[in-house]
Scaffold this motif. Structure first.
Motif, PDB file in Angstrom:
ATOM      1  N   ALA A  85      64.099   4.538  77.094  1.00  0.00           N
ATOM      2  CA  ALA A  85      63.280   4.430  75.967  1.00  0.00           C
ATOM      3  C   ALA A  85      62.144   4.803  75.651  1.00  0.00           C
ATOM      4  O   ALA A  85      61.342   5.372  74.912  1.00  0.00           O
ATOM      5  N   PHE A  86      60.937   5.335  76.661  1.00  0.00           N
ATOM      6  CA  PHE A  86      59.988   6.064  76.682  1.00  0.00           C
ATOM      7  C   PHE A  86      59.477   7.312  76.438  1.00  0.00           C
ATOM      8  O   PHE A  86      58.791   7.388  75.595  1.00  0.00           O
ATOM      9  N   PHE A  87      60.345   8.181  76.613  1.00  0.00           N
ATOM     10  CA  PHE A  87      60.430   9.338  76.516  1.00  0.00           C
ATOM     11  C   PHE A  87      61.702   8.858  75.081  1.00  0.00           C
ATOM     12  O   PHE A  87      61.045  10.751  74.837  1.00  0.00           O
ATOM     13  N   GLY A  88      62.060   8.896  74.812  1.00  0.00           N
ATOM     14  CA  GLY A  88      62.324   8.741  73.182  1.00  0.00           C
ATOM     15  C   GLY A  88      61.497   7.763  72.157  1.00  0.00           C
ATOM     16  O   GLY A  88      60.712   8.946  70.894  1.00  0.00           O
ATOM     17  N   LEU A  89      60.381   7.075  72.506  1.00  0.00           N
ATOM     18  CA  LEU A  89      59.192   7.154  71.164  1.00  0.00           C
ATOM     19  C   LEU A  89      58.616   8.169  71.740  1.00  0.00           C
ATOM     20  O   LEU A  89      57.863   8.347  70.976  1.00  0.00           O
ATOM     21  N   PHE A  90      58.465   8.567  73.063  1.00  0.00           N
ATOM     22  CA  PHE A  90      57.637   9.432  72.918  1.00  0.00           C
ATOM     23  C   PHE A  90      56.824  10.715  72.275  1.00  0.00           C
ATOM     24  O   PHE A  90      56.729  11.343  71.251  1.00  0.00           O
ATOM     25  N   ARG A  91      58.510  11.207  72.486  1.00  0.00           N
ATOM     26  CA  ARG A  91      59.608  12.362  71.114  1.00  0.00           C
ATOM     27  C   ARG A  91      58.944  12.106  70.082  1.00  0.00           C
ATOM     28  O   ARG A  91      58.569  12.729  68.301  1.00  0.00           O
ATOM     29  N   LYS A  92      59.555  10.680  69.504  1.00  0.00           N
ATOM     30  CA  LYS A  92      58.984  10.183  67.728  1.00  0.00           C
ATOM     31  C   LYS A  92      57.728  10.142  67.529  1.00  0.00           C
ATOM     32  O   LYS A  92      57.437  10.572  66.570  1.00  0.00           O
ATOM     33  N   VAL A  93      56.671   9.978  68.326  1.00  0.00           N
ATOM     34  CA  VAL A  93      55.208   9.621  68.023  1.00  0.00           C
ATOM     35  C   VAL A  93      55.093  11.214  68.191  1.00  0.00           C
ATOM     36  O   VAL A  93      53.871  11.538  67.191  1.00  0.00           O
ATOM     37  N   MET A  94      55.619  12.291  69.368  1.00  0.00           N
ATOM     38  CA  MET A  94      54.707  13.389  68.611  1.00  0.00           C
ATOM     39  C   MET A  94      55.709  13.847  67.438  1.00  0.00           C
ATOM     40  O   MET A  94      54.871  14.967  67.268  1.00  0.00           O
ATOM     41  N   GLU A  95      56.583  14.128  67.336  1.00  0.00           N
ATOM     42  CA  GLU A  95      56.934  14.337  65.904  1.00  0.00           C
ATOM     43  C   GLU A  95      56.715  14.533  64.762  1.00  0.00           C
ATOM     44  O   GLU A  95      55.602  14.896  64.099  1.00  0.00           O
ATOM     45  N   ARG A  96      56.113  12.732  64.570  1.00  0.00           N
ATOM     46  CA  ARG A  96      55.069  12.057  63.629  1.00  0.00           C
ATOM     47  C   ARG A  96      54.075  13.144  63.420  1.00  0.00           C
ATOM     48  O   ARG A  96      53.408  13.385  62.779  1.00  0.00           O
ATOM     49  N   TYR A  97      53.365  13.531  64.875  1.00  0.00           N
ATOM     50  CA  TYR A  97      51.811  13.556  65.035  1.00  0.00           C
ATOM     51  C   TYR A  97      51.864  15.114  64.048  1.00  0.00           C
ATOM     52  O   TYR A  97      51.115  15.439  63.806  1.00  0.00           O
ATOM     53  N   GLN A  98      53.106  16.318  64.676  1.00  0.00           N
ATOM     54  CA  GLN A  98      53.769  17.497  64.129  1.00  0.00           C
ATOM     55  C   GLN A  98      53.508  17.456  62.773  1.00  0.00           C
ATOM     56  O   GLN A  98      53.372  18.116  61.590  1.00  0.00           O
ATOM     57  N   GLU A  99      54.503  16.324  62.293  1.00  0.00           N
ATOM     58  CA  GLU A  99      54.428  16.252  60.772  1.00  0.00           C
ATOM     59  C   GLU A  99      52.827  16.127  60.149  1.00  0.00           C
ATOM     60  O   GLU A  99      53.072  16.548  59.335  1.00  0.00           O
ATOM     61  N   ILE A 100      52.313  15.030  59.996  1.00  0.00           N
ATOM     62  CA  ILE A 100      51.226  15.099  59.898  1.00  0.00           C
ATOM     63  C   ILE A 100      50.017  16.315  60.009  1.00  0.00           C
ATOM     64  O   ILE A 100      49.357  16.514  58.946  1.00  0.00           O
ATOM     65  N   GLU A 101      50.349  17.224  61.365  1.00  0.00           N
ATOM     66  CA  GLU A 101      49.162  17.774  61.317  1.00  0.00           C
ATOM     67  C   GLU A 101      50.094  19.196  60.140  1.00  0.00           C
ATOM     68  O   GLU A 101      48.796  19.574  60.006  1.00  0.00           O
ATOM     69  N   LYS A 102      51.212  19.105  60.115  1.00  0.00           N
ATOM     70  CA  LYS A 102      51.592  20.274  59.459  1.00  0.00           C
ATOM     71  C   LYS A 102      51.400  20.368  57.317  1.00  0.00           C
ATOM     72  O   LYS A 102      50.348  21.466  57.122  1.00  0.00           O
ATOM     73  N   ARG A 103      51.287  18.485  57.701  1.00  0.00           N
ATOM     74  CA  ARG A 103      50.398  18.355  56.277  1.00  0.00           C
ATOM     75  C   ARG A 103      49.527  18.460  56.084  1.00  0.00           C
ATOM     76  O   ARG A 103      48.701  18.457  55.305  1.00  0.00           O
ATOM     77  N   GLY A 104      48.505  18.172  57.309  1.00  0.00           N
ATOM     78  CA  GLY A 104      47.380  18.575  57.032  1.00  0.00           C
ATOM     79  C   GLY A 104      46.733  17.342  56.991  1.00  0.00           C
ATOM     80  O   GLY A 104      44.717  17.306  56.078  1.00  0.00           O
ATOM     81  N   THR A 105      47.380  15.835  56.243  1.00  0.00           N
ATOM     82  CA  THR A 105      46.155  14.389  56.594  1.00  0.00           C
ATOM     83  C   THR A 105      47.325  12.777  56.998  1.00  0.00           C
ATOM     84  O   THR A 105      48.092  13.705  57.984  1.00  0.00           O
ATOM     85  N   LEU A 106      46.119  12.190  56.943  1.00  0.00           N
ATOM     86  CA  LEU A 106      46.427  11.027  57.981  1.00  0.00           C
ATOM     87  C   LEU A 106      46.869   9.964  56.546  1.00  0.00           C
ATOM     88  O   LEU A 106      47.080   8.903  57.214  1.00  0.00           O
TER      89      LEU A 106
END
Length: 137
Positions: A13-34
């Motif tokens: 569960a921890f690794f699954g949550l970590f993966r989701k958080v990292m995907e969201r972070y990369q999506e935000i970084e790619k868009r350039g906005t929070l």
């Protein structure tokens, strides 16, 4: 045995949550906005906000100068050009070129040539420079 199973489930569960958080972070970084949630359309920019480079405090001054025509833009550029960055500076100068060309074609060509020389092909102003190129060569 059940403690190991619970431990493994917690780790998964921890690794699954970590993966989701990292995907969201990369999506935000790619868009350039929070500021925008996932799937939201980007907010439309006002004409004065695009292209970037004009401090917000100078927007009303620029609008007043534009209402005064070529002379207003000339004075605005003389006073504030050091505070404005490209590509907005180039856009304002091209507006000035179009307005002044009716009265002083030599001045229009001089300013256009300066804008053209410093505008890279990847600039958002480049298509406008190319479209005006034939008129001010």
């Amino acid at each position: 045995m059940s403690r190991y199973l619970i431990g493994i489930l917690i780790l998964l569960a921890f690794f699954g949550l970590f993966r989701k958080v990292m995907e969201r972070y990369q999506e935000i970084e790619k868009r350039g906005t929070l500021s925008q949630p996932a799937g939201a359309a980007p907010a439309p920019q006002s004409p004065s906000a695009s292209p970037a480079g004009l401090p917000p405090s100078l927007e009303p001054v620029l609008q007043a100068a534009q209402r005064q025509g070529a002379a207003g833009l000339r004075d605005f550029l003389a006073r504030y050009s050091f505070s404005i960055q490209d590509p907005k500076l180039a856009a304002i100068e091209l507006d000035y070129v179009v307005l002044v060309s009716l009265h002083d074609p030599a001045e229009a060509k001089r300013v256009f040539k300066a804008v053209q020389q410093r505008t890279p092909t990847w600039s958002p102003i480049y298509p406008r420079v190319k479209s005006l190129e034939k008129n001010y060569q």
